[in-house]
Design a protein around this motif. Sequence first.
Motif, PDB file in Angstrom:
ATOM      1  N   ASN A   1     -32.225  -2.333  68.053  1.00 18.20           N
ATOM      2  CA  ASN A   1     -31.203  -1.673  68.872  1.00 18.20           C
ATOM      3  C   ASN A   1     -30.029  -1.308  67.966  1.00 18.20           C
ATOM      4  O   ASN A   1     -29.010  -1.985  67.940  1.00 18.20           O
ATOM      5  CB  ASN A   1     -30.756  -2.597  70.006  1.00 18.20           C
ATOM      6  N   PHE A   2     -30.204  -0.225  67.204  1.00 16.83           N
ATOM      7  CA  PHE A   2     -29.147   0.235  66.311  1.00 16.83           C
ATOM      8  C   PHE A   2     -28.234   1.173  67.095  1.00 16.83           C
ATOM      9  O   PHE A   2     -28.596   2.325  67.354  1.00 16.83           O
ATOM     10  CB  PHE A   2     -29.740   0.952  65.098  1.00 16.83           C
ATOM     11  N   LYS A   3     -27.047   0.701  67.436  1.00 13.03           N
ATOM     12  CA  LYS A   3     -26.159   1.485  68.292  1.00 13.03           C
ATOM     13  C   LYS A   3     -25.322   2.494  67.524  1.00 13.03           C
ATOM     14  O   LYS A   3     -24.727   3.386  68.125  1.00 13.03           O
ATOM     15  CB  LYS A   3     -25.262   0.548  69.102  1.00 13.03           C
ATOM     16  N   THR A   4     -25.245   2.332  66.210  1.00 10.61           N
ATOM     17  CA  THR A   4     -24.450   3.264  65.429  1.00 10.61           C
ATOM     18  C   THR A   4     -25.260   3.799  64.256  1.00 10.61           C
ATOM     19  O   THR A   4     -26.200   3.165  63.779  1.00 10.61           O
ATOM     20  CB  THR A   4     -23.159   2.610  64.893  1.00 10.61           C
ATOM     21  N   THR A   5     -24.843   4.959  63.798  1.00  9.79           N
ATOM     22  CA  THR A   5     -25.600   5.694  62.789  1.00  9.79           C
ATOM     23  C   THR A   5     -25.731   4.991  61.440  1.00  9.79           C
ATOM     24  O   THR A   5     -26.843   4.945  60.885  1.00  9.79           O
ATOM     25  CB  THR A   5     -24.981   7.094  62.613  1.00  9.79           C
ATOM     26  N   PRO A   6     -24.659   4.470  60.831  1.00 10.42           N
ATOM     27  CA  PRO A   6     -24.798   3.934  59.472  1.00 10.42           C
ATOM     28  C   PRO A   6     -25.899   2.893  59.325  1.00 10.42           C
ATOM     29  O   PRO A   6     -26.632   2.888  58.325  1.00 10.42           O
ATOM     30  CB  PRO A   6     -23.418   3.326  59.187  1.00 10.42           C
ATOM     31  N   LYS A   7     -26.035   2.014  60.315  1.00 12.91           N
ATOM     32  CA  LYS A   7     -27.063   0.980  60.228  1.00 12.91           C
ATOM     33  C   LYS A   7     -28.434   1.511  60.639  1.00 12.91           C
ATOM     34  O   LYS A   7     -29.465   1.063  60.123  1.00 12.91           O
ATOM     35  CB  LYS A   7     -26.655  -0.231  61.065  1.00 12.91           C
ATOM     36  N   ALA A   8     -28.448   2.473  61.548  1.00 13.00           N
ATOM     37  CA  ALA A   8     -29.724   3.087  61.931  1.00 13.00           C
ATOM     38  C   ALA A   8     -30.361   3.805  60.750  1.00 13.00           C
ATOM     39  O   ALA A   8     -31.590   3.812  60.594  1.00 13.00           O
ATOM     40  CB  ALA A   8     -29.519   4.059  63.089  1.00 13.00           C
ATOM     41  N   LEU A   9     -29.531   4.384  59.888  1.00 10.84           N
ATOM     42  CA  LEU A   9     -30.046   5.155  58.750  1.00 10.84           C
ATOM     43  C   LEU A   9     -30.678   4.284  57.667  1.00 10.84           C
ATOM     44  O   LEU A   9     -31.350   4.807  56.773  1.00 10.84           O
ATOM     45  CB  LEU A   9     -28.922   5.998  58.135  1.00 10.84           C
ATOM     46  N   ASP A  10     -30.489   2.975  57.748  1.00 10.85           N
ATOM     47  CA  ASP A  10     -31.114   2.081  56.761  1.00 10.85           C
ATOM     48  C   ASP A  10     -32.636   2.235  56.736  1.00 10.85           C
ATOM     49  O   ASP A  10     -33.278   1.977  55.710  1.00 10.85           O
ATOM     50  CB  ASP A  10     -30.773   0.619  57.067  1.00 10.85           C
ATOM     51  N   ALA A  11     -33.201   2.667  57.860  1.00 13.18           N
ATOM     52  CA  ALA A  11     -34.657   2.814  57.942  1.00 13.18           C
ATOM     53  C   ALA A  11     -35.183   3.809  56.917  1.00 13.18           C
ATOM     54  O   ALA A  11     -36.336   3.717  56.487  1.00 13.18           O
ATOM     55  CB  ALA A  11     -35.060   3.260  59.353  1.00 13.18           C
ATOM     56  N   LEU A  12     -34.350   4.756  56.502  1.00 11.98           N
ATOM     57  CA  LEU A  12     -34.782   5.747  55.512  1.00 11.98           C
ATOM     58  C   LEU A  12     -35.104   5.109  54.162  1.00 11.98           C
ATOM     59  O   LEU A  12     -35.911   5.644  53.396  1.00 11.98           O
ATOM     60  CB  LEU A  12     -33.698   6.809  55.325  1.00 11.98           C
ATOM     61  N   LEU A  13     -34.454   3.995  53.883  1.00 11.31           N
ATOM     62  CA  LEU A  13     -34.619   3.348  52.583  1.00 11.31           C
ATOM     63  C   LEU A  13     -35.502   2.100  52.648  1.00 11.31           C
ATOM     64  O   LEU A  13     -35.670   1.411  51.643  1.00 11.31           O
ATOM     65  CB  LEU A  13     -33.248   2.972  52.007  1.00 11.31           C
ATOM     66  N   ALA A  14     -36.045   1.816  53.814  1.00 12.98           N
ATOM     67  CA  ALA A  14     -36.890   0.629  53.969  1.00 12.98           C
ATOM     68  C   ALA A  14     -38.180   0.781  53.164  1.00 12.98           C
ATOM     69  O   ALA A  14     -38.683   1.889  52.959  1.00 12.98           O
ATOM     70  CB  ALA A  14     -37.216   0.402  55.440  1.00 12.98           C
ATOM     71  N   GLU A  15     -38.715  -0.345  52.704  1.00 15.38           N
ATOM     72  CA  GLU A  15     -39.947  -0.322  51.910  1.00 15.38           C
ATOM     73  C   GLU A  15     -41.100   0.297  52.697  1.00 15.38           C
ATOM     74  O   GLU A  15     -41.917   1.050  52.153  1.00 15.38           O
ATOM     75  CB  GLU A  15     -40.309  -1.755  51.482  1.00 15.38           C
ATOM     76  N   LYS A  16     -41.128   0.004  53.991  1.00 13.12           N
ATOM     77  CA  LYS A  16     -42.163   0.562  54.863  1.00 13.12           C
ATOM     78  C   LYS A  16     -42.106   2.086  54.881  1.00 13.12           C
ATOM     79  O   LYS A  16     -43.134   2.770  54.844  1.00 13.12           O
ATOM     80  CB  LYS A  16     -41.964  -0.005  56.273  1.00 13.12           C
ATOM     81  N   SER A  17     -40.884   2.620  54.914  1.00 16.10           N
ATOM     82  CA  SER A  17     -40.707   4.071  54.917  1.00 16.10           C
ATOM     83  C   SER A  17     -41.093   4.669  53.571  1.00 16.10           C
ATOM     84  O   SER A  17     -41.679   5.759  53.512  1.00 16.10           O
ATOM     85  CB  SER A  17     -39.258   4.430  55.260  1.00 16.10           C
ATOM     86  N   ALA A  18     -40.762   3.972  52.498  1.00 16.67           N
ATOM     87  CA  ALA A  18     -41.096   4.469  51.162  1.00 16.67           C
ATOM     88  C   ALA A  18     -42.605   4.644  51.009  1.00 16.67           C
ATOM     89  O   ALA A  18     -43.083   5.636  50.435  1.00 16.67           O
ATOM     90  CB  ALA A  18     -40.560   3.515  50.102  1.00 16.67           C
ATOM     91  N   ILE A  19     -43.364   3.685  51.528  1.00 16.81           N
ATOM     92  CA  ILE A  19     -44.828   3.770  51.473  1.00 16.81           C
ATOM     93  C   ILE A  19     -45.315   4.961  52.298  1.00 16.81           C
ATOM     94  O   ILE A  19     -46.201   5.724  51.875  1.00 16.81           O
ATOM     95  CB  ILE A  19     -45.460   2.459  51.975  1.00 16.81           C
ATOM     96  N   LEU A  20     -44.716   5.129  53.488  1.00 12.95           N
ATOM     97  CA  LEU A  20     -45.068   6.251  54.362  1.00 12.95           C
ATOM     98  C   LEU A  20     -44.800   7.586  53.680  1.00 12.95           C
ATOM     99  O   LEU A  20     -45.644   8.491  53.685  1.00 12.95           O
ATOM    100  CB  LEU A  20     -44.269   6.152  55.664  1.00 12.95           C
ATOM    101  N   PHE A  21     -43.616   7.725  53.089  1.00 14.96           N
ATOM    102  CA  PHE A  21     -43.247   8.981  52.437  1.00 14.96           C
ATOM    103  C   PHE A  21     -44.210   9.309  51.298  1.00 14.96           C
ATOM    104  O   PHE A  21     -44.602  10.458  51.110  1.00 14.96           O
ATOM    105  CB  PHE A  21     -41.819   8.899  51.902  1.00 14.96           C
ATOM    106  N   GLU A  22     -44.587   8.283  50.551  1.00 17.76           N
ATOM    107  CA  GLU A  22     -45.483   8.509  49.422  1.00 17.76           C
ATOM    108  C   GLU A  22     -46.890   8.866  49.889  1.00 17.76           C
ATOM    109  O   GLU A  22     -47.520   9.793  49.356  1.00 17.76           O
ATOM    110  CB  GLU A  22     -45.540   7.254  48.538  1.00 17.76           C
TER     111      GLU A  22
END
Length: 724
Positions: free
Chosen positions: A552-573
């Motif tokens: 439950n990320f209510k604000t943008t700065p913390k919600a955007l952390d998902a872009l740098l998550a290891e899980k996302s990095a694997i997905l992007f690659e």
Amino acid sequence: MSNFRFQALQAVLDRSIPEIKLPSNKISDYFNSNVFDKQKMKEFLSKDAYQVIVSSIEKSEPIPRDMADQVASAMKAWAISKGATHYTHWFQPLTGTTAEKHDAFFEPTPDGGAIEVFSGDALAQQEPDASSFPSGGLRNTFEARGYTAWDPSSPAFIMGRTLCIPTVFVSYTGEALDYKVPLLKALNALDRAAVDVCHYFDKSIEKVNASLGIEQEYFLVDIALFNARPDLYLTGRTLFGHMSAKNQQLEDHYFGSIPERVYAYMQDLETEALQLGIPLKTRHNEVAPSQFECAPIYEEINLAIDHNQLLMDLMDRVAKRHNFKVLLHEKPYAGVNGSGKHNNWSMITNTGRNLLSPGKTPKNNLMFLTFFVNTIRAVYEHADLLRASIASVNNDHRLGANEAPPAIISIFLGTQLSDVLDEIETSRISKKIKDDALLWQGIPKIPQILKDNTDRNRTSPFAFTGNKFELRAVGSSANSAYPMTILNMIMAEQLKKFKYDVDRILRKGEKKDVAILMVIKRYIKESKNIRFEGNGYSPEWEEEAEARGLSNFKTTPKALDALLAEKSAILFEDTAVFSQREAHARHEVLLESFYKKLQIEARVIGELVTNVIIPTAIAYQSNLIENVKGLKDIGLDSGTYAAQLDIISKISEHVNFIKSNVGYMIAERKQANGIEDIREKAIAYDEKVKAFFQPIRYHVDKLEQLIDDSLWPLPKFRELLFIK
């Protein structure tokens, strides 16, 4: 300033309604008239060139360079016949809006004359100055080089007297500097993955396109009232304003009769849009006063997003002709509904089948369930990334408020489909199938699912609505390319995993349908926590969601952390949609946009309070003081001016609070400006600077109620919302 307000009100009352003349009584006569579509290609290209171009577009293959000159010549001839004098590469940088640089067709000749020239090179690629666009560190300020390259899958169009060519925008080193490049990569990944899965059911399927229909909400306000509100024209929203006594509580605006002046605007907008190939189908009043919606027919997703970006630009252009201003901010007025753009997404095969449309036979329903359940699991696995894709400072005002889903990503399916999935989850799969219809013991077939099988849940951010999923959390001013890139990318990855899981079972000798059902059954169980059929606005849902492990990320700065998550990095690659540098760049661009918009709002609050609100309050207070002195001088007792003294005292209280808190806010802003880490700076603006906005507003709005209406300088909510 108060005179400006009343001049604006008078200007509104003096408005006349222009007569709108349609090009024809039949929309089909002028639809696409300003678009270089297949019909125009056939007219202006040779037969061979036409076939090569159309084949390349349909197969998503590069257009041969030797054909580019022929296409450019044909485009130029058509555009000049329509009165165009210039051309531009039209692209979508990371600002969230569109960009264009116009060049004339004409070239001077040695004999002092001029000719119209447009080469294949000019069509295919250009080199605009990229130094002033946000890049998130992908290029240095002194490195200006960037390239725009023609996207032939989105047809060229004429806006005014300019031929506009939809393009991608990349850096000198090939990294994406726009929203279109990642979208096209995600769509390509989805196509490949979806076709592979479709072959379990139909070998004739060769291509899968994602389709999209975007419902665009917006507010209209008279341009004179808009210009009399510095907060509106500098930030897109009202930073002050006491709510009108009547607002949306009677629920009488939604689907009501469209005001005559607004109707003229809508007709004008639709005519322009239809000529540009934007298939607008629906128009209506929305819930809040002066809030409206327009919606097109579904299109291939890349084209649908181009059309929505073009539509937002067109809405503003046409509004000026009608002395309106379009407000696309997600929350222009506190206290009434905000605006979003509902993204209705599905997948369509080249054979015309909607993969999210239930069928009438067990085989067709099994195909539907495959893509349906995989969508649910994709969102479950990457809910945080999908939340990040709709995060912005504007949307933070809207999520969880009136007519907007909460910041918790969940999926609404409706009772019937939820029951179907529950039944599949608890049923035992029969591995000895003698009849194709007998896939489970005790269940003769998957229950036939009707097209209108779900009620609508307005509190759900991601809802199934019959033959599509509706992502309702996208903000009204956003470029839908970003959330659609994420959605199509996570779906592509999920379908690849599904095929891997099914093939692994097939290699063990299991029958295909049984293998598919075994995987579906497991996915239903694993992703069950993302499904929610209740009221997303309720505080109980927040508690339940936390217990389910949902973020439950209510604000943008913390919600955007998902872009740098290891899980996302694997997905992007794995999907090759974003490189690590591109992902980090977008994270930085979005954080920078977030804090800069709050920085602007803080400055506007400080300026308006210091230069407009407090002087107005003191002027009225001085009038009251003179009144009290006069009453005293003629010998009246204090009871006769007790009300005036009370107002004088309250004005002082509010002014003192506002003045001191603006000072504190400025101090916090200066401190935040000194933070070098961009994430920490964004959080400081969100938690420290923004924290003063509402308390200051509360006291300004109290002053609005106390001060003589004839002195109040800013157009009031009752005027902004109801005077058209």
